[in-house]
Design a protein around this motif. Structure first.
Motif, PDB file in Angstrom:
ATOM      1  N   ASP A 668       1.294   3.006   4.986  1.00  0.00           N
ATOM      2  CA  ASP A 668      -0.061   3.338   4.499  1.00  0.00           C
ATOM      3  C   ASP A 668      -0.716   4.497   5.241  1.00  0.00           C
ATOM      4  OD1 ASP A 668       0.121   1.302   2.797  1.00  0.00           O
ATOM      5  OD2 ASP A 668      -1.355  -0.006   3.775  1.00  0.00           O
ATOM      6  N   ARG A 671      -0.334   7.883   3.879  1.00  0.00           N
ATOM      7  CA  ARG A 671      -0.585   8.134   2.454  1.00  0.00           C
ATOM      8  C   ARG A 671      -2.074   8.087   2.155  1.00  0.00           C
ATOM      9  NH1 ARG A 671       0.694   4.056  -0.020  1.00  0.00           N
ATOM     10  NH2 ARG A 671       1.732   2.897   1.622  1.00  0.00           N
ATOM     11  N   SER A 673      -3.629   9.475  -0.195  1.00  0.00           N
ATOM     12  CA  SER A 673      -3.885   9.345  -1.636  1.00  0.00           C
ATOM     13  C   SER A 673      -3.921   7.891  -2.071  1.00  0.00           C
ATOM     14  CB  SER A 673      -2.786  10.051  -2.429  1.00  0.00           C
ATOM     15  OG  SER A 673      -1.573   9.333  -2.302  1.00  0.00           O
ATOM     16  N   LYS A 676       0.941   4.110  -4.259  1.00  0.00           N
ATOM     17  CA  LYS A 676       1.923   3.164  -3.729  1.00  0.00           C
ATOM     18  C   LYS A 676       3.276   3.286  -4.414  1.00  0.00           C
ATOM     19  CE  LYS A 676      -0.745  -0.808  -2.135  1.00  0.00           C
ATOM     20  NZ  LYS A 676      -1.954  -0.287  -1.651  1.00  0.00           N
ATOM     21  N   ALA A 691      -0.755  12.949  -4.409  1.00  0.00           N
ATOM     22  CA  ALA A 691      -0.022  12.631  -3.183  1.00  0.00           C
ATOM     23  C   ALA A 691       0.577  13.889  -2.580  1.00  0.00           C
ATOM     24  CB  ALA A 691       1.077  11.629  -3.485  1.00  0.00           C
ATOM     25  N   ASP A 695      -0.993  13.987   1.122  1.00  0.00           N
ATOM     26  CA  ASP A 695      -0.401  12.972   2.009  1.00  0.00           C
ATOM     27  C   ASP A 695       0.451  13.596   3.109  1.00  0.00           C
ATOM     28  OD1 ASP A 695      -1.670  11.163   0.489  1.00  0.00           O
ATOM     29  OD2 ASP A 695       0.121  10.295  -0.427  1.00  0.00           O
ATOM     30  N   VAL A 698       5.493  12.494   1.555  1.00  0.00           N
ATOM     31  CA  VAL A 698       5.670  12.059   0.171  1.00  0.00           C
ATOM     32  C   VAL A 698       7.148  11.748  -0.026  1.00  0.00           C
ATOM     33  CG1 VAL A 698       3.718  13.273  -0.852  1.00  0.00           C
ATOM     34  CG2 VAL A 698       5.885  14.471  -0.575  1.00  0.00           C
TER      35      VAL A 698
END
Ligand SMILES: Cc1ncc(COP(=O)(O)O)c(C=O)c1O
Length: 921
Positions: A668, A671, A673, A676, A691, A695, A698
Motif C-alpha cells: 500500500d 501506491r 493512487s 489495487k 497509477a 505511484d 507500478v
C-alpha cells in the motif's frame, strides 16, 4: 461530454476499444447471416433490429479508421433500408474477412464500395493484391464537409505512382480531441496532418474511446487558445506517439510560429494547398523510419558474387555445400544466412567496433527511435552491455549503489571495475519468496548516510533494474530527481533488459530512463523550474536528514547534470536474434568525460567477430517498433489484461490458481493512487494511467505472476512437470509458490485462449483427483497447500561486508570491496567449506566466528545472489537456504557446504589489508 451509458455495463467488460471493434464486427456478421436465413417475420424483425443496432454501435468507432471507410459504412445502412439483406451479408462478410486477414492493407480495391459488395474475400490472390506495397493511414484533422473529404481523398489517390513503396488512405476527424483518440486508437496511423480549422471538443459519445483521453493531462488544454490548438496538438502527439510524423498547416505568420515548440512536426505549411508536396513528404517521412541501413547493406552484400580468401569457411555456405556430412544444416537454415555471413567489413558493410557506414547509421536511427543521445549495439546480450557501462563509468574505489537482487552481470561488473559496493535492499514479498524493488527512501537514506560520512564525492553511480523480472516498475523520474538533489552529478544505470518495448507504449514510456532523462533535461532549463526551486530552497534551508527523507527533493538547476544509461535486451521483448541488445545513453557529460573510457570498455567486452545477423536483426527490430511497436504493445497489453481477468474470475481455474494483483505485489505505502488491481468485478478496469503517473511502483501488466500454491505443486514442479512435460508450455521464472507468464509482442488471442484451456484442464484434473482421493490423500494435499502458502522463510536482507573488505569499517557506511574478496578466493589455501546440514554453522556462530562467503551463491529460484564474495553469512541466510528446498544453487556444493574464508586468511587481512588500497577521499 455526454457518453454512451446505456450499454456501459457490457462495455465495461472491454479493456480495449480494439477488442470491442473486432467483436462488434463479428456480431454484425452473425446477425446479418441470421437475417438472411430467418424464416419468420418475427425472427426477421428481431435480426433486423439487431443489425441496425450493431451498425449504429459501430458508427462512432469507424470514424477513426480508413477501412471499410465512410462510403462503405454508409452503404450498409442503405442496404438495410432497401431490404437487400443478401448483399448486406456478403458485404459484411467481406469486410470482416478483410479486417481479420488484413487483406485491406494489401488490396487497395478493398477500399471500393463496389468491390466489397460484389467481390469475394478471396480475391487477394488476383492481380488486385499488391503484396509488396506497404499500407498505412494518415489522419487529417480539420472540419471537412463530406464533399471536401471526398475531393481530398480523390486528389491524394490521383497522386499515387506505381513505384511508390507505400500506399496510404486518409482518415478525417474534426477536432483536437478526436485527433487524440484517433492516434491512440488507430495503430495504422503513421502521419497526422493538422489543418487550420479545428475545434477542441469531440462529438464522440463512446466512453471507451474517451478513456484514451483520461491518459492525458487534460488540464493543459483548458488554458489553450483556439489559435493554439494546432501547435498544442503537435506537442501532445509527440508525447503520445513520438514516432509519428506530423504536418501542420497554419495561417500564423512565420514570426509567430518560429520558436514555438511543435513536437515532432516535420514541416509547417503556410496555408497553401500543395497536395503533391504534402504527399511526397508523407511518403518520405515513413520511408525514413522504414529504412534499415545495415539490414539492407547485408542483403545487398549477399547478392554480390565474391571470392572468399579470408576466414570463415561457412561464409557463402562453401564449407556446407562442399560437405557430404553436414548438408542438413544448409537445408535447415537455407542459403541466405550463409550468403550473409562474412568477416569482411568492406563491400558496403561496416565494423561494429569502429562504425562509419551502415552500422553507424543504424545506431543513429536506433537513438532516434529510443530517444537517446547515443545508442550502441551489442551482440552478446545485456550481460555484456551492463559490464561495458560499469567499466566506462566506475573507477576503482568509486562507490556504487546497486539493488542487490540485480542480474549477476552487475555483480561481476563490480568485481571487474573494483567498485566499492553498497547493496540496496528491495522490499520483500515474503509470501511469494520474491523481491519487489528498492524504495526511494532506502536509496535516499544510503545517499544521505554517505554524505554524512563525507563520502559523497566518491559516489559515482546508482544501478537499478527497471522493470524487475517480475514486472515491478520504478518511478524513474522521481528516483532521478530526488537522488540528483542529494548528488547532482550521480550517474544512473537503468538495467532495462526487460523494458525495451516500453518506449512504444505511452504509459510505459514515462517510466523509461531515456524519456525521463530528456524530460528532466528540459525541466531544469526552464525558468518555471528555477522559480520553483528558489521557493523550495528557501523552505528547505537547514532541513535535517529526517525531513529530507520525507520530502520530495528537487535538484539545484545550477549544479545538476543529467546522466542516464539504459541497457536493453532487445531480443527479450522486441524482434531481434538472441543476444541482440542495445546501450542507450543520455549523458550530458558523455563527450567530455566518458566517450574515451566507453570506447575502451566497449573494446574490452566486444568480440572482434561480432555476429552480423544479430546486428541486422537489431536494425530491423528498430524499424518494426518505429512503425508498429505501438500496435503490438497495445495488443500485448490487451491480451495480458484478458488473461489476468479470465484466470481470476474463472470458477474452475480460480479454485487452484490466482494471478497476483497489483496490491499483492506492491504494498500500500507505494501506491498513492490506491489502485489495487487492474480489474475487479465490482469496479471493472482501473485507470492505470493514474497509477502510472503518481505511484512509487507500478506493475507491468504484461507479466503475469500466477500463484500455484492452491494446486499443491511448488513453482518448479508446476513449471517442469505440469506445464512443460504435459502441455508443452514453456515459462522462465518460478518462485516457491508462483510461476511467471510473460506475454510478448507475438502473443495472440489464440495463444491466450490456449493457455486458459490448459489451466482449465489442469484444474479439472485436480478436481477429479481430489474427488477420488482418500481422506488421507486429501489431508496430505491440504498440508501441501498450507506449506506452500504459509511455511515460507522471510527473505534475508543483505547482511554486510566483512570488515576486512571495508575501507572504513568504523565509519558506519556499508560499502564493500567485492573485488578483493573475489580474488582472494582464488587461493584455495585461504578457503574452506562449512556444511549447511547439521549444526556446524550454528556452533561456529555461537563461538563468535564470522563466516564470510568467498563466492556468489545463487539459488534458482529466486535467481539472485543470496551471498556475494566478502559478505558475512547471517543466521537468516542459513535459515533461508535450508528452507529453500531447490535443486539448483550456483556457487554451492551440497556435498561440501558453503565455501568460506579461513579464519587465518581474514586475520592476516585485518592486520594488513594488503590487497585493498586506501583511496584518497
Ligand atoms: C535484469 C536483467 N539484466 C540483464 C540480463 C542479461 O541479459 P542478456 O540475456 O541479454 O545477456 C537479464 C537476463 O535475464 C536480466 O534479467
Amino acid at each position: 461530454m455526454k457518453t454512451e451509458s446505456k450499454s456501459k455495463k457490457s462495455l465495461g467488460e472491454y479493456y480495449s476499444a480494439l477488442q470491442l471493434r473486432t467483436d462488434r464486427w463479428s456480431a454484425l456478421k452473425i446477425a446479418c447471416e441470421q437475417l438472411v436465413q430467418s424464416n419468420s417475420d418475427r425472427r426477421r424483425n428481431e435480426a433486423e433490429r439487431k443489425v441496425v443496432e450493431l451498425i449504429d454501435a459501430l458508427r462512432p468507432i469507424e470514424l477513426y479508421w480508413a477501412f471499410p471507410g465512410h462510403d462503405t459504412f454508409g452503404r450498409l445502412g442503405e442496404l438495410v433500408t432497401l431490404g437487400r439483406f443478401d448483399v448486406l451479408a456478403i458485404t459484411v462478410r467481406n469486410i470482416c474477412h478483410a479486417l481479420l486477414s488484413n487483406s485491406y492493407r494489401r488490396n487497395p480495391h478493398h477500399h471500393d464500395v463496389e468491390e466489397l459488395t460484389e467481390g469475394s474475400p478471396d480475391d487477394e490472390s488476383t492481380e488486385n493484391a499488391t503484396k509488396d506495397v506497404l499500407y498505412f493511414e494518415v489522419l487529417f484533422v480539420d472540419k471537412f464537409s463530406a464533399m471536401q473529404e471526398e475531393n481530398l481523398r480523390r486528389t491524394l489517390r490521383s497522386l499515387r505512382r506505381p513505384e511508390d513503396p507505400f500506399l496510404y488512405e486518409p482518415v478525417f476527424v474534426p477536432s483536437l480531441t478526436d485527433a487524440l483518440i484517433g492516434v491512440m486508437f488507430n495503430h495504422n496511423v503513421q502521419a497526422v496532418v493538422i489543418r487550420n480549422d479545428l475545434k477542441r471538443e469531440s462529438e464522440q459519445t463512446l466512453e471507451l474511446l474517451h478513456r484514451y483521453l483520461s491518459r492525458l493531462e487534460e488540464a493543459v488544454l483548458e488554458e489553450v487558445e483556439p489559435k493554439e490548438y494546432g501547435p498544442e496538438l503537435c506537442r501532445m502527439i509527440a508525447k503520445l506517439r513520438p514516432e509519428l510524423d506530423v504536418y501542420l498547416f497554419t495561417d500564423q505568420s512565420v514570426e509567430e510560429i518560429a520558436g514555438t515548440k511543435l513536437g515532432n512536426c516535420r514541416r509547417v505549411f503556410y496555408n497553401q494547398e500543395d497536395h503533391l508536396d504534402l504527399h511526397l513528404n508523407i511518403l518520405r517521412g515513413v520511408s525514413e523510419r522504414f529504412e534499415a541501413p545495415f539490414f539492407n547493406a547485408l542483403t545487398q552484400y549477399a547478392r554480390i558474387p565474391t571470392g572468399v580468401f579470408h576466414a570463415m569457411p561457412i561464409s557463402r555456405g562453401k564449407s556446407i555445400t562442399a560437405s557430404h556430412w553436414i548438408k542438413d544444416m544448409g537445408d535447415f537454415y537455407g542459403m541466405n544466412i550463409f550468403l550473409a555471413e562474412t568477416s569482411a567489413t568492406s563491400g558496403g558493410l561496416d565494423s561494429l567496433l569502429e562504425p562509419h557506414g551502415p552500422i553507424k547509421k543504424a545506431q543513429e536511427m536506433a537513438a532516434r527511435a529510443f530517444g537517446s543521445k547515443q545508442t550502441f549495439f551489442a551482440t552478446n546480450g545485456t550481460s555484456t552491455c551492463n559490464k561495458i557501462v560499469v567499466q566506462a563509468i566506475v573507477r576503482p574505489g568509486d562507490i556504487v549503489l546497486v539493488d542487490r537482487d540485480c542480474h549477476k552481470s552487475h555483480h561481476y561488473g563490480m568485481v571487474l571495475a573494483g567498485a566499492q559496493v553498497v547493496y540496496l535492499d528491495s522490499y520483500p514479498l515474503n509470501a511469494y519468496s520474491m523481491y519487489g524493488a528498492v524504495p526511494i527512501k532506502e536509496i535516499k537514506h544510503r545517499l544521505l548516510e554517505l554524505r554524512a560520512a563525507g563520502k559523497l564525492d566518491r559516489v559515482r553511480m546508482l544501478l537499478l533494474t527497471n522493470c524487475t523480472f517480475d514486472g515491478v516498475v520504478y518511478n524513474v523520474e522521481r528516483v532521478m530527481e530526488e537522488c540528483l538533489a542529494i548528488k547532482p552529478d550521480l550517474v544512473f544505470l537503468w538495467d532495462e533488459a526487460w523494458f525495451a518495448f516500453a518506449r512504444f507504449g505511452p504509459a510505459y514510456r514515462r517510466r523509461t530512463a531515456m524519456y525521463c532523462a530528456g524530460l528532466l533535461r528540459e525541466r531544469y532549463r526552464s525558468p518555471e523550474y528555477r522559480a520553483a526551486y528558489a521557493e523550495y530552497q528557501e523552505k528547505m534551508a537547514g532541513a535535517d536528514d529526517e525531513t529530507l527523507l520525507k520530502t520530495r527533493l528537487m535538484p539545484d538547476p545550477e549544479q545538476v547534470r543529467v546522466r542516464a544509461y539504459a541497457c536493453q535486451s532487445t531480443h527479450k521483448t522486441l524482434t531481434a536474434l538472441r543476444q541482440g541488445s542495445m546501450i542507450h545513453v543520455h549523458d550530458q557529460d558523455f563527450k567530455d568525460e566518458v566517450e574515451q573510457a566507453f570506447h575502451e570498455a566497449y573494446m574490452t567486452h566486444t568480440s572482434t567477430s561480432p555476429n552480423y545477423q544479430i546486428i541486422a536483426s537489431l536494425d530491423i527490430g528498430r524499424r518494426q517498433v518505429e512503425l508498429e511497436g505501438f500496435e503490438f504493445i497495445q495488443r500485448q497489453v490487451e491480451q495480458a489484461m484478458s488473461l489476468r481477468k479470465v484466470i481470476n474470475t474463472h470458477p474452475l481455474i480460480s479454485k487452484y490458481f490466482h494471478v497476483l494483483t497489483v496490491a499483492e505485489m506492491i504494498p500500500d505505502e507505494y501506491r498513492k493512487s490506491g489502485i489495487k488491481s487492474y480489474w475487479d468485478p465490482e469496479h471493472g478496469w482501473s485507470d492505470i494511467m493514474a497509477a502510472w503517473s503518481e505511484d512509487e511502483f507500478v506493475l507491468d501488466a504484461t507479466r503475469i505472476t500466477l500463484s500455484v500454491a492452491g494446486s499443491g505443486w511448488d513453482g518448479d514442479t508446476f513449471k517442469n512437470e505440469i506445464l512443460m512435460n504435459k502441455h508443452g508450455i514453456q515459462i522462465n521464472k518460478t518462485s516457491r509458490n508462483t510461476v511467471l507468464f510473460m506475454t510478448n509482442i507475438g502473443t495472440t488471442r489464440s495463444s491466450v485462449a490456449y493457455l486458459i484451456e490448459v489451466l482449465v484442464k489442469i484444474a479439472r484434473d485436480l478436481d477429479d483427483r481430489l474427488d477420488d482421493a482418500s481422506s488421507v490423500e486429501r489431508k496430505i494435499f491440504t498440508r501441501q497447500v498450507k506449506a506452500l502458502r504459509e511455511d515460507l522463510p522471510p527473505l534475508p536482507d543483505f547482511s554486510c561486508f566483512h570488515d576486512s573488505f571495508r575501507l572504513s569499517s568504523g565509519e558506519g557506511t556499508p560499502e564493500g570491496d567485492i573485488r578483493s574478496a573475489f580474488f582472494l578466493a582464488y587461493d584455495e589455501s585461504k578457503c574452506e567449506y562449512v556444511p549447511i546440514a547439521g549444526r556446524a554453522i550454528e556452533k561456529e556462530l555461537a563461538a563468535g566466528r564470522q563466516l564470510v562467503s568467498t563466492t556468489f551463491v545463487i539459488p534458482y529460484p529466486p535467481g539472485f545472489p543470496i551471498l556475494v564474495p566478502g559478505q558475512v553469512i547471517s543466521q537468516e541466510i542459513i535459515t533461508f537456504m535450508r528452507a529453500l528446498d531447490v535443486k539448483e544453487i550456483h556457487g554451492y556444493r551440497p556435498e561440501l557446504g558453503l565455501r568460506v574464508f579461513t579464519e587465518h586468511a581474514l586475520a592476516v587481512l585485518e592486520v594488513s589489508p594488503s590487497s585493498i588500497q586506501e583511496l584518497p577521499t
